[in-house]
Write an enzyme that holds these catalytic residues in place. Structure first.
Site: not given
Length: 170
Positions: A58, A95
């Site tokens: 994006r 993460e």
């Protein structure tokens, strides 16, 4: 224009407990895209930027909008294995593991000034890695442009040495 009104919210996407904020409605509204370009133009001067870098995927959209406004070029920062030709890569911790991003080796000339663009700033891990990657090949980071910033995740902390602008903060 209030861009916050143009951002759609999808609870429990892509997984339960996540509130996904989507800027896609902005893309169908030319005046909203123009407003984005106007806002960043107030913050980043065209004379200080040589090329825009969009973070997959994006970020490509924002980088193209701004590159067109500024009459500059645009480059893509992609996940490893997605670009043809010789590339330069950098791995970084996410993460639950590691990820790798890359750019084409010859896309930046030594000393070129780069504004890195993405739709959203969350933890800042990808943004920080993108800056390191561009600096690794001799580019100079002008700053970062984000449409959305999730302030609770403190993503600005990892890129605070750069000039950063986000238009909508949650």
């Amino acid at each position: 224009m209030n861009l916050r009104d143009k951002i759609a919210e999808y609870p429990n996407f892509p997984k339960k407990g996540i509130l996904f904020r989507d800027f896609s409605p902005i893309l169908k509204d030319p005046s909203a895209m123009e407003s984005i370009a106007d806002e960043f133009s107030k913050y980043f001067h065209p004379k200080n930027i040589d090329i825009f870098a969009g973070i997959e995927s994006r970020g490509f959209i924002l980088a193209c909008i701004l590159a067109t406004r500024y009459n500059k070029g645009m480059m893509m920062i992609r996940k490893a294995g997605k670009l043809p030709g010789k590339t330069t890569k950098i791995s970084y911790t996410i993460e639950y593991g590691k990820d790798t991003i890359e750019i084409q080796k010859d896309i930046i000339e030594e000393g070129q000034r780069v504004l890195i663009c993405d739709d959203l700033l969350a933890t800042g891990g990808t943004a920080k890695a993108a800056a390191k990657l561009i600096e690794k090949v001799g580019g100079k980071i002008v700053g970062f442009a984000f449409i959305i910033e999730l302030t609770d995740l403190n993503g600005m902390k990892g890129i605070s040495k750069y000039d950063c602008k986000s238009l909508v903060k949650y």
